[in-house]
Structures are given as C-alpha cells and as structure tokens.
Design a protein around this motif. Structure first.
Motif, PDB file in Angstrom:
ATOM      1  N   MET A  47       0.811  -1.205   0.000  1.00  0.00           N
ATOM      2  CA  MET A  47       0.000   0.000   0.000  1.00  0.00           C
ATOM      3  C   MET A  47       0.851   1.265   0.000  1.00  0.00           C
ATOM      4  O   MET A  47       0.480   2.246  -0.628  1.00  0.00           O
ATOM      5  N   ARG A  48       1.975   1.247   0.723  1.00  0.00           N
ATOM      6  CA  ARG A  48       2.836   2.426   0.757  1.00  0.00           C
ATOM      7  C   ARG A  48       3.360   2.775  -0.623  1.00  0.00           C
ATOM      8  O   ARG A  48       3.445   3.938  -0.981  1.00  0.00           O
ATOM      9  N   ILE A  49       3.738   1.758  -1.360  1.00  0.00           N
ATOM     10  CA  ILE A  49       4.276   1.998  -2.698  1.00  0.00           C
ATOM     11  C   ILE A  49       3.215   2.627  -3.591  1.00  0.00           C
ATOM     12  O   ILE A  49       3.498   3.561  -4.337  1.00  0.00           O
ATOM     13  N   LEU A  50       1.991   2.136  -3.503  1.00  0.00           N
ATOM     14  CA  LEU A  50       0.905   2.689  -4.297  1.00  0.00           C
ATOM     15  C   LEU A  50       0.638   4.144  -3.923  1.00  0.00           C
ATOM     16  O   LEU A  50       0.478   4.999  -4.797  1.00  0.00           O
ATOM     17  N   ARG A  51       0.608   4.444  -2.631  1.00  0.00           N
ATOM     18  CA  ARG A  51       0.391   5.832  -2.199  1.00  0.00           C
ATOM     19  C   ARG A  51       1.540   6.735  -2.649  1.00  0.00           C
ATOM     20  O   ARG A  51       1.324   7.864  -3.071  1.00  0.00           O
ATOM     21  N   PHE A  52       2.764   6.225  -2.536  1.00  0.00           N
ATOM     22  CA  PHE A  52       3.925   6.988  -3.000  1.00  0.00           C
ATOM     23  C   PHE A  52       3.807   7.284  -4.493  1.00  0.00           C
ATOM     24  O   PHE A  52       4.020   8.410  -4.936  1.00  0.00           O
ATOM     25  N   PHE A  53       3.460   6.260  -5.254  1.00  0.00           N
ATOM     26  CA  PHE A  53       3.300   6.420  -6.700  1.00  0.00           C
ATOM     27  C   PHE A  53       2.213   7.446  -7.014  1.00  0.00           C
ATOM     28  O   PHE A  53       2.406   8.332  -7.847  1.00  0.00           O
ATOM     29  N   GLN A  54       1.076   7.351  -6.352  1.00  0.00           N
ATOM     30  CA  GLN A  54      -0.024   8.292  -6.593  1.00  0.00           C
ATOM     31  C   GLN A  54       0.382   9.718  -6.223  1.00  0.00           C
ATOM     32  O   GLN A  54       0.031  10.669  -6.926  1.00  0.00           O
ATOM     33  N   ARG A  55       1.124   9.861  -5.136  1.00  0.00           N
ATOM     34  CA  ARG A  55       1.586  11.190  -4.719  1.00  0.00           C
ATOM     35  C   ARG A  55       2.572  11.760  -5.754  1.00  0.00           C
ATOM     36  O   ARG A  55       2.486  12.933  -6.112  1.00  0.00           O
ATOM     37  N   GLN A  56       3.482  10.937  -6.221  1.00  0.00           N
ATOM     38  CA  GLN A  56       4.443  11.389  -7.233  1.00  0.00           C
ATOM     39  C   GLN A  56       3.736  11.761  -8.538  1.00  0.00           C
ATOM     40  O   GLN A  56       4.078  12.751  -9.170  1.00  0.00           O
ATOM     41  N   LEU A  57       2.766  10.958  -8.917  1.00  0.00           N
ATOM     42  CA  LEU A  57       2.011  11.231 -10.139  1.00  0.00           C
ATOM     43  C   LEU A  57       1.244  12.542 -10.029  1.00  0.00           C
ATOM     44  O   LEU A  57       1.144  13.296 -11.001  1.00  0.00           O
ATOM     45  N   ALA A  58       0.737  12.835  -8.845  1.00  0.00           N
ATOM     46  CA  ALA A  58      -0.004  14.084  -8.643  1.00  0.00           C
ATOM     47  C   ALA A  58       0.919  15.300  -8.590  1.00  0.00           C
ATOM     48  O   ALA A  58       0.576  16.370  -9.112  1.00  0.00           O
ATOM     49  N   THR A  59       2.092  15.147  -7.992  1.00  0.00           N
ATOM     50  CA  THR A  59       2.982  16.297  -7.812  1.00  0.00           C
ATOM     51  C   THR A  59       4.015  16.451  -8.922  1.00  0.00           C
ATOM     52  O   THR A  59       4.443  17.558  -9.222  1.00  0.00           O
ATOM     53  N   ARG A  60       4.424  15.346  -9.518  1.00  0.00           N
ATOM     54  CA  ARG A  60       5.443  15.358 -10.578  1.00  0.00           C
ATOM     55  C   ARG A  60       5.000  14.425 -11.710  1.00  0.00           C
ATOM     56  O   ARG A  60       5.615  13.378 -11.923  1.00  0.00           O
TER      57      ARG A  60
END
Length: 134
Positions: free
Chosen positions: A1-14
């Motif tokens: 789950m952490r990896i998915l949240r990290f990915f979603q955060r990166q996709l939203a910000t960068r």
C-alpha cells in the motif's frame, strides 16, 4: 500500500518525471521479456537500453503534451467528442509520431540519418496501417 500511495503522490505532484520513469521501466521490462521469449542468444542489454531510453525520453514527454492538447477538443455529445478525438489522434498525430519513433529507433541502433530515413520510408506505411487496425 505504501508503494501505491507513494506512486499516486508522485504522479499528482510530478506527473511528467513519474510517467517518464514508468514508461522507461515498462518498456525495458517488456523488451527483456520479449527477448527471453523469442531468442536463445542471451540478453541484448543495449537493445533494452534503447527501448527504455526512447520510451522515457521521447515517447512519454511527447504523449504527455499530446494528451493535454487532445483534452482541449470540445463540442458535441460524448460519442461525437470521442470520435473527434480519435480522428484527430489517428489521422494527424499518429502518422507523425509513428514516423518519429521508427526514425529515432533506427538512429539509436547506430544507423546514419540517411539510412534511418531510407528504412523509415520502407517500413512506415505498413506500421501505420497496422496501427490503424489496432
């Protein structure tokens, strides 16, 4: 789950750098798999590097911009809007993008500019016609 949240955060910000990394990774993994399934000569790491580089540094940024341009197309019902976008994409963008990919791939294979153009002329129509069928 952490990896998915990290990915979603990166996709939203960068979004662009994230898409570039993902495109290069998927392309590299796909080429490794294709090589594994299709030949017994071993792994051609330079071929994988070319595909990854082309995907991450050319295809991802180009498509990132193109899809934002395509989103500006407006008007009509949902079905008409979809048809408009599809026609614009397949008749205006796709022929040029396919040609650029073919040329760049050949150039990255250490073909001269002249030879890359010659091979592009030989292969483009068949590749574009096949992409329209898909």
């Amino acid at each position: 789950m952490r990896i998915l949240r990290f990915f979603q955060r990166q996709l939203a910000t960068r979004p662009l750098p994230t898409q570039m990394c993902i495109a290069g990774t998927i392309s590299g993994c796909g080429d490794c798999f294709a090589q594994y399934m299709s030949n017994n000569k071993g792994w051609d790491k330079w071929r994988t590097a070319r595909f990854s580089f082309l995907s991450s540094c050319f295809m991802a940024p180009t498509l990132f911009i193109w899809f934002r341009v395509l989103e500006k197309v407006k008007g009509g019902s949902r079905t008409l809007l979809l048809a408009k976008k599809l026609c614009i994409d397949q008749l205006c963008f796709s022929p040029l993008f396919n040609a650029a990919i073919i040329f760049n791939l050949r150039f990255l294979q250490h073909q001269s500019i002249g030879k890359s153009c010659e091979l592009l002329k030989e292969d483009w129509l068949n590749i574009y016609a096949t992409s329209l069928k898909v």
